[in-house]
Write a protein that holds these residues in place. Structure first.
Motif, PDB file in Angstrom:
ATOM      1  N   ASP A   1       0.840  -1.194   0.000  1.00  0.00           N
ATOM      2  CA  ASP A   1       0.000   0.000   0.000  1.00  0.00           C
ATOM      3  C   ASP A   1       0.879   1.250   0.000  1.00  0.00           C
ATOM      4  O   ASP A   1       2.115   1.153  -0.059  1.00  0.00           O
ATOM      5  N   SER A   2       0.272   2.417   0.061  1.00  0.00           N
ATOM      6  CA  SER A   2       1.017   3.674  -0.043  1.00  0.00           C
ATOM      7  C   SER A   2       1.974   3.899   1.123  1.00  0.00           C
ATOM      8  O   SER A   2       2.944   4.642   0.995  1.00  0.00           O
ATOM      9  N   SER A   3       1.751   3.257   2.257  1.00  0.00           N
ATOM     10  CA  SER A   3       2.661   3.391   3.397  1.00  0.00           C
ATOM     11  C   SER A   3       3.785   2.363   3.350  1.00  0.00           C
ATOM     12  O   SER A   3       4.642   2.349   4.225  1.00  0.00           O
ATOM     13  N   GLY A   4       3.765   1.478   2.359  1.00  0.00           N
ATOM     14  CA  GLY A   4       4.825   0.474   2.214  1.00  0.00           C
ATOM     15  C   GLY A   4       4.534  -0.845   2.890  1.00  0.00           C
ATOM     16  O   GLY A   4       5.349  -1.765   2.827  1.00  0.00           O
ATOM     17  N   SER A   5       3.386  -0.971   3.542  1.00  0.00           N
ATOM     18  CA  SER A   5       3.022  -2.221   4.208  1.00  0.00           C
ATOM     19  C   SER A   5       2.549  -3.243   3.175  1.00  0.00           C
ATOM     20  O   SER A   5       1.839  -2.899   2.234  1.00  0.00           O
ATOM     21  N   GLU A   6       2.966  -4.488   3.382  1.00  0.00           N
ATOM     22  CA  GLU A   6       2.513  -5.540   2.476  1.00  0.00           C
ATOM     23  C   GLU A   6       1.113  -5.993   2.885  1.00  0.00           C
ATOM     24  O   GLU A   6       0.859  -6.256   4.061  1.00  0.00           O
ATOM     25  N   ARG A   7       0.231  -6.069   1.940  1.00  0.00           N
ATOM     26  CA  ARG A   7      -1.169  -6.452   2.161  1.00  0.00           C
ATOM     27  C   ARG A   7      -1.484  -7.687   1.336  1.00  0.00           C
ATOM     28  O   ARG A   7      -0.859  -7.937   0.310  1.00  0.00           O
ATOM     29  N   VAL A   8      -2.485  -8.420   1.780  1.00  0.00           N
ATOM     30  CA  VAL A   8      -2.957  -9.604   1.056  1.00  0.00           C
ATOM     31  C   VAL A   8      -4.424  -9.411   0.737  1.00  0.00           C
ATOM     32  O   VAL A   8      -5.213  -9.031   1.602  1.00  0.00           O
ATOM     33  N   GLY A   9      -4.782  -9.644  -0.519  1.00  0.00           N
ATOM     34  CA  GLY A   9      -6.173  -9.581  -0.949  1.00  0.00           C
ATOM     35  C   GLY A   9      -6.602 -10.938  -1.463  1.00  0.00           C
ATOM     36  O   GLY A   9      -5.777 -11.736  -1.931  1.00  0.00           O
TER      37      GLY A   9
END
Length: 167
Positions: free
Chosen positions: A115-123
């Motif tokens: 995401d824009s903050s650099g955190s890895e996300r899972v969808g």
């Protein structure tokens, strides 16, 4: 799925109500001369059961329709206002929860993105058209385009362009 089940229960309840003597039961109630007896007991039981099925079916149908409209509105909002990103597919498989002619019509696609903050996300999307996933050559490790809401990156959509579509 809820709309389908709700519609079926409503129609089943309506038929059960009409055949079971529900109309004459309502007529007796409205005219004020309802007499409890063995013949009226059948009307009460079958007409009442039909009425219960109708009410449950209507509730399921309406609730599913409202939820479907909310999901569609959220997807349109994400498409219009979402932040574009590139994601990597980490898992793909057929979704055997919905079968047509004993074949799954949907696939499960899981992907990860930053995401824009650099955190890895899972969808994870459980209802991706299997035919479209095959045409787009979705496989583990493939890059896909997504959009997500900046304030809640867990609200995201896959951007899939049908290769057979014009433009």
């Amino acid at each position: 799925m809820g709309m389908l089940i709700g519609g079926f229960l409503f129609l089943f309840g309506l038929i059960f109500f009409l055949v079971g003597g529900g109309v004459s039961l309502v007529n007796s109630l409205l005219s004020g001369n309802l007499q409890v007896g063995l013949t009226n007991l059948n009307q009460v039981v079958f007409g009442g059961l039909g009425l219960i099925f109708m009410i449950i079916g209507a509730i399921l149908f309406i609730r599913s329709r409202v939820q479907g409209k909310k999901n569609k509105a959220l997807a349109e909002k994400i498409f219009a206002m979402g932040v574009p990103a590139e994601a990597t597919i980490t898992f793909i498989d057929k979704n055997y929860g919905m079968l047509v002619n004993n074949k799954p019509i949907y696939s499960i696609v899981e992907f990860k993105f930053r995401d824009s903050s650099g955190s890895e996300r899972v969808g994870r999307k459980n209802n991706v058209s299997s035919d479209l996933a095959i045409r787009l050559k979705f496989e583990v490790g493939a890059k896909v385009q997504i959009k997500y809401m900046n304030e809640n990156p867990d609200q995201n959509i896959l951007i899939m362009r049908d290769p057979a579509a014009p433009g």
